[in-house]
Design an enzyme around this catalytic site. Sequence first.
Site, PDB file in Angstrom:
ATOM      1  N   ILE A 185       0.994  -1.152   0.031  1.00 27.97           N
ATOM      2  CA  ILE A 185       0.057  -0.066   0.025  1.00 27.97           C
ATOM      3  C   ILE A 185       1.071   1.114   0.068  1.00 27.97           C
ATOM      4  CG2 ILE A 185      -1.720   1.404   1.263  1.00 27.97           C
ATOM      5  CD1 ILE A 185      -2.951  -1.187   2.554  1.00 27.97           C
ATOM      6  N   ASP A 186       0.592   2.230  -0.674  1.00 25.61           N
ATOM      7  CA  ASP A 186       1.417   3.533  -0.673  1.00 25.61           C
ATOM      8  C   ASP A 186       1.688   4.001   0.775  1.00 25.61           C
ATOM      9  OD1 ASP A 186       1.238   3.227  -3.482  1.00 25.61           O
ATOM     10  OD2 ASP A 186      -0.292   5.093  -3.591  1.00 25.61           O
TER      11      ASP A 186
END
Length: 414
Positions: A185-186
């Site tokens: 996930i970013d």
Amino acid sequence: MAILNMAVCFHVLHKIAHQEWNTLLFQKEGLFLSILVKRWIFLLYLIHFGAVHYALVCPEPPPSATPEQIRVYKAVTAPSVLHMRRSIKGKTFREAQKTFRITRIDEFVERGMYLRVHVHPKRFPRCYEIDWKSRIIAVTESYVILDKPAATSVGGTTDNIEESCATFATRALGLTTPLMTTHQIDNCTEGCVVLARTKEYSSVFHGKIREKKVKKLYLALAAAPVPTGVITHYMRPVNIAPRLISEEFVKGWQLCQLDVLECRKVPWPNALIEKKYGIVDCGWPSKDFAYECKINLLTGRTHQELEFKLLEKGGVEHSVKLSYLVFLLSFTAWAKFVVLTTFSHAIQVRVQLAAIGAPIVGDSRYMPAAIAEMFSPGLNPLGKHKKQYTNGMIGQQQSKEWIALSMERNIPMV
């Protein structure tokens, strides 16, 4: 003393060791000098963070290498020199150039090896502010589900594996075996991640991703209403912010498609929320309502709603939907979405929504340009109201001016 010079001159990121040495040398008599203590301790911290890497044979220098670096590279990779090194016998030249991370202070590095030290590792100080136990959603014998905080890394970076969700979640649970990442996930996003406790389950989860059994959903809080249906753009393949996209096909540009499943009207974040999450006031003219959009990305490797079955110890099967509440602290924007792919889905959502006049709330990178286009249609040379240019250079000038509208604030490149 050549290697000592390499170790303490941290502005030199790439260097070849010219004599055999051991990373435990700081304990040896004669090296523990007061003038060098802090530098050696700093090196140990870098090793602990995973910021020191090595290869048996130096990789090929980049195009920007200096003549001196190229000379050294040729000297240490000459066939006559490599023939004398026992450590690379039985390996191909490419295999010997593979880079590994030094994780212990007693690892041995021999003469002629390539050593890379990241002297300024990317830091994630928010890791020390989080109550990690409270972020644990589920724990099974095979995996752990964590509600990842914003401004943290899931599994670490090239130069920092210490300040990561996997590391801190492992400690919070008191596990002896480190948790393993199964997907990303970013860093700037917040939401659920699945961390494997065993290599077997990591392989199982990766198999689910390959077979498209793992679905991912994106939510974004837009400043204006967004029409439902498929939105198509073409993004310039330049990895520099701000990203340029066009509604018309441009040869060589990447296809970006997202499907807006629904758009729900919600109150605009109040002052307390804006202060808590550092949402920048970008001058959006109407702040009564925002619009929560449920989005399915149609481009990239992963683009569906993340929903899978959790099998608990008692054998009761629960369907758990992992929605992602995301506060883009790095860009002071508020949104809900996850996943990093070829050009980052987070960026794709931000750019595409801004292009249709509905930027993400607080997105100080793309909202100012969207506001300018709103009041002066045609400023965006690639937008719906673009002007027709007979002179290509005029269009280029307009593109530079449009880019400048997104560069007014000193925001890190993404």
